[in-house]
Design a protein around this motif. Structure first.
Motif, PDB file in Angstrom:
ATOM      1  N   ASP A 168      32.989  42.544  56.475  1.00 49.33           N
ATOM      2  CA  ASP A 168      32.625  42.535  55.530  1.00 49.33           C
ATOM      3  C   ASP A 168      33.001  43.763  54.454  1.00 49.33           C
ATOM      4  O   ASP A 168      33.710  44.283  55.540  1.00 49.33           O
ATOM      5  CB  ASP A 168      31.033  42.604  55.323  1.00 49.33           C
ATOM      6  N   CYS A 169      32.896  44.112  53.468  1.00 53.51           N
ATOM      7  CA  CYS A 169      33.268  45.168  52.792  1.00 53.51           C
ATOM      8  C   CYS A 169      33.049  46.638  53.464  1.00 53.51           C
ATOM      9  O   CYS A 169      33.679  47.539  53.392  1.00 53.51           O
ATOM     10  CB  CYS A 169      32.189  45.269  51.477  1.00 53.51           C
ATOM     11  N   ASP A 170      31.492  46.711  53.846  1.00 54.78           N
ATOM     12  CA  ASP A 170      31.439  47.758  55.143  1.00 54.78           C
ATOM     13  C   ASP A 170      31.868  48.060  56.882  1.00 54.78           C
ATOM     14  O   ASP A 170      31.739  49.082  57.282  1.00 54.78           O
ATOM     15  CB  ASP A 170      29.977  47.763  54.618  1.00 54.78           C
ATOM     16  N   ALA A 171      32.465  47.371  56.591  1.00 56.88           N
ATOM     17  CA  ALA A 171      33.288  46.676  58.091  1.00 56.88           C
ATOM     18  C   ALA A 171      32.123  46.942  59.168  1.00 56.88           C
ATOM     19  O   ALA A 171      31.952  47.444  60.516  1.00 56.88           O
ATOM     20  CB  ALA A 171      34.333  47.591  58.126  1.00 56.88           C
ATOM     21  N   ASP A 172      30.662  46.751  58.554  1.00 55.33           N
ATOM     22  CA  ASP A 172      29.512  46.273  59.874  1.00 55.33           C
ATOM     23  C   ASP A 172      28.737  45.131  60.096  1.00 55.33           C
ATOM     24  O   ASP A 172      28.238  44.844  60.678  1.00 55.33           O
ATOM     25  CB  ASP A 172      28.768  47.086  59.386  1.00 55.33           C
ATOM     26  N   THR A 173      29.541  43.936  59.388  1.00 54.17           N
ATOM     27  CA  THR A 173      29.144  42.492  59.960  1.00 54.17           C
ATOM     28  C   THR A 173      31.035  41.993  60.069  1.00 54.17           C
ATOM     29  O   THR A 173      31.336  42.142  59.183  1.00 54.17           O
ATOM     30  CB  THR A 173      28.398  42.082  58.731  1.00 54.17           C
ATOM     31  N   ARG A 183      32.550  49.636  61.983  1.00 53.73           N
ATOM     32  CA  ARG A 183      30.639  50.402  61.754  1.00 53.73           C
ATOM     33  C   ARG A 183      29.983  50.101  62.889  1.00 53.73           C
ATOM     34  O   ARG A 183      29.300  48.405  62.417  1.00 53.73           O
ATOM     35  CB  ARG A 183      30.519  50.718  60.369  1.00 53.73           C
ATOM     36  N   ARG A 209      38.791  50.507  62.519  1.00 53.89           N
ATOM     37  CA  ARG A 209      38.083  50.170  60.887  1.00 53.89           C
ATOM     38  C   ARG A 209      35.737  49.465  61.782  1.00 53.89           C
ATOM     39  O   ARG A 209      35.196  49.907  60.159  1.00 53.89           O
ATOM     40  CB  ARG A 209      38.394  49.231  60.814  1.00 53.89           C
ATOM     41  N   SER A 261      28.902  55.322  62.368  1.00 52.20           N
ATOM     42  CA  SER A 261      30.409  54.754  61.881  1.00 52.20           C
ATOM     43  C   SER A 261      31.137  54.395  62.909  1.00 52.20           C
ATOM     44  O   SER A 261      31.391  53.613  62.840  1.00 52.20           O
ATOM     45  CB  SER A 261      30.946  56.008  61.496  1.00 52.20           C
ATOM     46  N   THR A 262      31.566  55.212  64.101  1.00 52.53           N
ATOM     47  CA  THR A 262      32.070  54.641  65.293  1.00 52.53           C
ATOM     48  C   THR A 262      31.404  55.284  66.187  1.00 52.53           C
ATOM     49  O   THR A 262      31.909  55.849  67.277  1.00 52.53           O
ATOM     50  CB  THR A 262      33.709  55.112  64.971  1.00 52.53           C
TER      51      THR A 262
END
Length: 137
Positions: free
Chosen positions: A90-95, A22, A20, A3-4
């Motif tokens: 992106d929607c998952d905040a990982d890209t 990830r 925000r 997550s972070t």
């Protein structure tokens, strides 16, 4: 992706944006560079919090080199600049998706994009209606 994780390098990134993200275990997020007007996917690089901060504040793409363990700004040595037009998570905040105005080649090989030299599958003429890609042989 975790997550972070705590960023390993100091950063000026807005704490609300940082909260925000990830990140991977090494504190990075993949950053896809896309030509803003054509949608052409140009390359994938890696950003940590500071690289993202620099990208957002300078208008030029800054990446973290995993091999050299240093920041690099696209175009500083090659002259093939990426001028930032927009940045989105992106929607998952990982890209991160960075829409750019690419000047010259995006790929270190000198090609326009990193994704044009080794195409694995393409859609053949007449197969477009099926929705199933055909292997280009």
């Amino acid at each position: 992706m975790t997550s972070t994780p705590t960023p390993s390098r100091p950063s000026g990134l807005d704490p609300e944006i940082a909260a925000r993200l990830r990140r991977s275990a090494d504190g990075l997020v993949p950053a896809i560079a896309q030509q803003y007007d054509t949608g052409e996917v140009l390359m994938l690089g890696w950003m940590d919090d500071e690289a993202l901060h620099r990208t957002l504040t300078t208008g030029r793409c800054t990446y973290w080199s995993r091999s050299r363990q240093e920041y690099w700004v696209k175009g500083d040595t090659s002259g093939h600049f990426q001028w930032v037009r927009s940045v989105a998570l992106d929607c998952d905040a990982d890209t991160v998706l960075v829409k750019v105005d690419q000047v010259g080649a995006a790929c270190h090989t000198g090609d326009r994009t990193c994704f044009d030299a080794d195409v694995l599958v393409t859609e053949k003429a007449g197969d477009a209606d099926s929705g199933v890609p055909a292997v280009d042989q």
